[in-house]
Design an enzyme around this catalytic site. Structure first.
Site, PDB file in Angstrom:
ATOM      1  N   CYS A  75       0.803  -1.177   0.049  1.00 11.83           N
ATOM      2  CA  CYS A  75       0.153   0.108  -0.085  1.00 11.83           C
ATOM      3  C   CYS A  75       0.735   1.382  -0.037  1.00 11.83           C
ATOM      4  O   CYS A  75       1.727   1.657  -0.939  1.00 11.83           O
ATOM      5  CB  CYS A  75      -1.099   0.174   1.105  1.00 11.83           C
ATOM      6  SG  CYS A  75      -2.434   1.240   0.929  1.00 11.83           S
ATOM      7  N   HIS A 163      -3.524  -5.257   0.626  1.00 10.21           N
ATOM      8  CA  HIS A 163      -3.205  -5.756   2.084  1.00 10.21           C
ATOM      9  C   HIS A 163      -3.041  -7.378   1.966  1.00 10.21           C
ATOM     10  O   HIS A 163      -4.100  -7.760   2.435  1.00 10.21           O
ATOM     11  CB  HIS A 163      -3.985  -5.144   3.167  1.00 10.21           C
ATOM     12  CG  HIS A 163      -3.600  -3.743   3.492  1.00 10.21           C
ATOM     13  ND1 HIS A 163      -2.523  -3.384   4.066  1.00 10.21           N
ATOM     14  CD2 HIS A 163      -3.966  -2.654   2.871  1.00 10.21           C
ATOM     15  CE1 HIS A 163      -2.378  -1.866   4.152  1.00 10.21           C
ATOM     16  NE2 HIS A 163      -3.208  -1.403   3.491  1.00 10.21           N
ATOM     17  N   GLU A 165      -1.834  -9.129   4.179  1.00 12.32           N
ATOM     18  CA  GLU A 165      -1.777  -9.681   5.417  1.00 12.32           C
ATOM     19  C   GLU A 165      -3.159  -9.633   6.349  1.00 12.32           C
ATOM     20  O   GLU A 165      -3.153 -10.536   7.324  1.00 12.32           O
ATOM     21  CB  GLU A 165      -0.891  -8.726   6.466  1.00 12.32           C
ATOM     22  CG  GLU A 165      -1.518  -7.208   6.637  1.00 12.32           C
ATOM     23  CD  GLU A 165      -1.210  -6.412   5.601  1.00 12.32           C
ATOM     24  OE1 GLU A 165      -1.357  -5.144   5.869  1.00 12.32           O
ATOM     25  OE2 GLU A 165      -0.992  -6.653   4.547  1.00 12.32           O
TER      26      GLU A 165
END
Length: 184
Positions: A75, A163, A165
């Site tokens: 990002c 993202h 994660e």
């Protein structure tokens, strides 16, 4: 061969701790460091530049690009790499977090190729890369953004707008596994 050591540079993003955990979950020795850490004190096989709220708060990230190890920008980290190396970042049309279907454009790419032909991601597009820097290949796009991922395999610099994660992203762990393989 021992597991790679990858440090996560904290750019004050809300998901930074999840990036460290995702790396540990794929068998990587990982540590989170503040973005004002002296580059001379970083001993790593790879670096993740985390997301964050502002380009004004990226600390010493420019110095970390000079350490000669693979770098993954997530990002804001992606946007920083693009901006620092001569690409262009602008405000996007979609500021909030949302599910985004991303098309993988290069199934040979070491970072995102294994996600081909497409993957569902969780991303904010408040800011986005609108032009990749020289030497980079755009490796993923979407109906929302023309540069969802980019890679410069010669310099081992990579980035994703989304993202990987967070649990909302499908196959996000694969991104961290692939980056760990690049760092080995």
């Amino acid at each position: 061969m021992s597991e790679p050591r990858i440090v996560v540079i904290d750019n004050h993003g809300q998901f930074t701790h999840l990036e460290g955990r995702a790396l540990r979950d794929v068998g990587v020795d990982s540590e989170i460091l503040d973005n004002d850490t002296d580059p001379a004190n970083i001993n790593a096989d790879g670096i993740v530049l985390s997301g964050g709220p502002s380009m004004d708060r990226v600390g010493r990230c420019a110095d970390y690009l000079e350490l000669g190890v693979p770098v993954l920008g997530i990002c804001l980290g992606l946007q920083f790499i693009a901006d620092e190396l001569g690409g262009r970042v602008e405000s996007g049309d979609y500021g909030g977090y949302a599910d985004v279907d991303v098309r993988i454009l290069d199934d040979d790419d070491p970072l995102v190729g294994s996600l081909a032909p497409e993957t569902r991601t969780w991303a904010s597009h408040a800011d986005e890369v609108v032009e990749a820097p020289d030497g980079f290949t755009v490796t993923a796009d979407s109906d929302v953004c023309g540069v969802e991922a980019m890679s410069d395999t010669d310099r081992d610099l990579y980035g994703v707008q989304w993202h990987p994660e967070v649990s909302h992203t499908e196959r996000g762990q694969a991104v961290f596994q692939n980056f760990a393989a690049v760092c080995e």
